[in-house]
Scaffold this active site. Structure first.
Site, PDB file in Angstrom:
ATOM      1  N   ASP A 234       0.810  -1.222   0.000  1.00  0.00           N
ATOM      2  CA  ASP A 234       0.000   0.000   0.000  1.00  0.00           C
ATOM      3  C   ASP A 234       0.843   1.272   0.000  1.00  0.00           C
ATOM      4  O   ASP A 234       0.649   2.166   0.843  1.00  0.00           O
ATOM      5  CB  ASP A 234      -0.938   0.019   1.208  1.00  0.00           C
ATOM      6  CG  ASP A 234      -1.747  -1.253   1.341  1.00  0.00           C
ATOM      7  OD1 ASP A 234      -2.253  -1.736   0.312  1.00  0.00           O
ATOM      8  OD2 ASP A 234      -1.877  -1.770   2.471  1.00  0.00           O
TER       9      ASP A 234
ATOM     10  N   GLU B 249     -11.708   1.037  -3.176  1.00  0.00           N
ATOM     11  CA  GLU B 249     -11.081   1.466  -1.924  1.00  0.00           C
ATOM     12  C   GLU B 249      -9.852   2.305  -2.242  1.00  0.00           C
ATOM     13  O   GLU B 249      -9.539   2.580  -3.396  1.00  0.00           O
ATOM     14  CB  GLU B 249     -10.686   0.244  -1.087  1.00  0.00           C
ATOM     15  CG  GLU B 249      -9.776  -0.721  -1.847  1.00  0.00           C
ATOM     16  CD  GLU B 249      -9.507  -2.009  -1.102  1.00  0.00           C
ATOM     17  OE1 GLU B 249      -9.287  -1.941   0.119  1.00  0.00           O
ATOM     18  OE2 GLU B 249      -9.489  -3.071  -1.735  1.00  0.00           O
TER      19      GLU B 249
END
Length: 565
Positions: free
Chosen positions: A55, A229
């Site tokens: 991420d 997301e």
């Protein structure tokens, strides 16, 4: 042919070759290998942050670039990295260093600190992050409080957290040209009548207090792929661009983008949606590509940081976890971002920006514990280390761990680790330990989480006396593989070697020769892909001490070497 045309022709050939595996990689029987270049500074080689570094959130502050990555149940939280040229990266610390910033005690595996978002505005650095307090068994009613911290010195301490909301995980900030600040959130909609992860919300906030201003608005309700997301918002050429992750973080993962002339929408998905994915292409070395974040260099070049995995194929296992990569981005004539090398698959190597090369000295593979604090590349489980269980001062050149609870616990585990970043890794230590019972164990582990690890420990056996024992947990099932006597009081040498799919453990006998213990074990058991659940971290080389009798037996580790070629 002119010089410029010839150079462009050569670069085009190189870019065309970067997206696929080389013939040498095909020989690897599913084990991905790196690509080399004669001029390494002219290319960025993926992954730029190997091993457990998912991420990535990338920013530029002047001539410096920084990346923050997820840390889940590991402490300190949110690793930070620095680069001057996007080629060479160095760890500079962590944002969450105090219990008051992140209470992780009791957090289940692969919960905790989800994707942070790093920002820079008017000389100040900001981070927003989620502490997910439940695992998949609570789906879709996850506990997702989001927090904001800041610092004026990214190399120093960060502020105490300010609570923002609990809408969903992976929030980000956007600083608009009119001075307004917004938080973007994916919406965990737990109603059975609605898609659980399809919506992105926008909320103006007071950046000083974190308090909301006005109403929260849904600006995207994407139904093209499951699992929208990780939103990031950018402004360029009269448009607001909304970059999102989609498809979940496994083998259908992707990055998609939408745009609008107005910040509150409506947002239109790009015609080349998704514009980054490894889905349906098992020949790619980088699988699971998605969750992107854009950055513009000082020269106007665009790149995207994203996660991917060098997975064991064809079984689709990712013991190294999700790693950070970079792709070069171009803007099309109609104003959409696209991968510069063409297509949607991630490239193994891409051209570096034309910037002065700035290299950093690598941390040594061998750490002899000469400092009074842990190096920047170490982490513990769920809590800051304290001298009452991790001691670097009493005996200089020795790391002392007090045995506490077993590594299956979510509380009070005496464990310190560094990531495994290669399918050709050797980890080694020597430990002085005087176990009195089988309930005393200390040694070297290949550790994924409390349900997935292999551990070679010095312990006591009623028949053998002092011995080494190879034990572990495979998909939550306890295993005992092998034992061997190690007489005397000398430090016991412990080692493991990762060779592709296999991991073999060794110990030093009385002749100081390394002897294998047990058979090779399957490295793929220590992977994100698990039976009945998902993991989001990565395998670590860990030193562990356990005393499940009185929690007072100390182990002394003389060094830790991790060679990750």
């Amino acid at each position: 042919m002119s010089r410029d045309i010839f150079i462009g022709f050569v670069v085009a050939i190189l870019l065309a070759g970067c997206a696929k595996n080389t013939p040498e990689e095909a020989v690897s029987a599913g084990i991905p290998r790196a690509i080399d270049s004669d001029n390494v500074d002219a290319f960025i080689h993926n992954p730029i942050l190997p091993g457990f570094n998912p991420d990535p959130s990338i920013i530029r502050a002047g001539d410096d670039c920084f990346i923050a990555t997820s840390s889940f149940e590991w402490f300190p939280g949110i690793p930070l990295y620095h680069s001057k040229d996007l080629v060479h990266w160095r760890p500079i610390g962590h944002a969450l260093t105090r219990h008051s910033q992140a209470d992780l005690r009791g957090i289940p595996p692969s919960a905790g600190i989800y994707a942070p978002s790093l920002h820079y505005n008017q000389g100040r650095f900001y981070l927003v992050y989620t502490i997910v307090q439940t695992d998949e068994r609570a789906w879709p009613l996850l506990v997702t409080p989001n927090y904001l911290i800041h610092t004026d010195d990214i190399y120093g301490e960060w502020s105490e957290p300010v609570y923002l909301n609990s809408v969903g995980f992976d929030p980000s900030l956007f600083f608009d040209d009119d001075g307004k600040t917004y938080i973007l959130s994916m919406v965990m909609d737990f109603r059975k009548s609605e898609p659980t992860m399809g919506k992105i919300a926008l909320q103006e906030i007071d950046i000083g207090t974190g308090q909301p201003i006005g109403e929260m608005r849904i600006i995207l309700n994407a139904t093209n792929l499951w699992g929208t997301e990780g939103p990031h918002l950018y402004r360029r050429g009269g448009y607001y661009y909304l970059l999102v992750a989609q498809g979940g973080t496994f083998y259908e993962h992707a990055a998609s983008i939408a745009r609008s002339e107005h910040i509150e929408g409506p947002y239109e998905l790009a015609p080349n949606t998704p514009f980054l994915t490894s889905k349906n292409d098992t020949t790619l070395r980088l699988q699971r590509a998605g969750h992107g974040c854009l950055v513009e260099t000082q020269n106007g070049d665009w790149y995207m940081a994203h996660l991917a995995s060098r997975s064991l194929m064809p079984e689709r296992k990712s013991p190294l976890g999700r790693e950070s990569c970079l792709q070069q981005v171009k803007w099309t004539e109609d104003g959409w971002p696209a991968l510069a090398h063409g297509g949607v698959g991630p490239a193994d190597s891409i051209p570096a920006p034309v910037l002065p090369a700035v290299t950093f000295e690598n941390l040594p593979a061998r750490d002899e514990f000469d400092d009074r604090k842990l190096r920047v590349d170490y982490q513990t489980l769920r809590e800051p280390y304290e001298k009452n269980w991790l001691d670097l001062e009493s005996r200089p050149g020795t790391l002392r761990l007090r045995g506490r609870r077993p590594p299956t616990s979510h509380y009070d585990v005496s464990l310190v680790a560094r990531p495994i970043t290669s399918y050709s890794t050797v980890a080694e230590t020597a430990v002085r330990f005087a176990p009195e019972r089988y309930r005393h164990k200390a040694g070297l582990a290949a550790f994924y989480d409390s349900r997935h690890f292999y551990w070679l420990a010095v312990t006591h056996d009623d028949t053998l006396g002092r011995c080494v024992e190879l034990l572990g947990f495979e998909n939550g099932r306890y295993q005992e593989y092998a034992k061997a006597a190690v007489h005397g009081e000398a430090a016991a040498g412990l080692r493991f070697k990762v060779s592709g799919r296999d991991i073999q453990f060794y110990y030093q006998n009385q002749n100081k020769r390394w002897k294998p213990i047990g058979n090779p074990l399957y490295f793929g058991h220590l992977a994100d892909e698990q039976e009945g659940r998902s993991g989001f971290t990565g395998s670590m080389a860990a030193l562990i001490a356990m005393d499940v009798l009185h929690e007072r037996q100390w182990a002394e580790f003389e060094y830790l070497t991790i060679e990750n070629p």
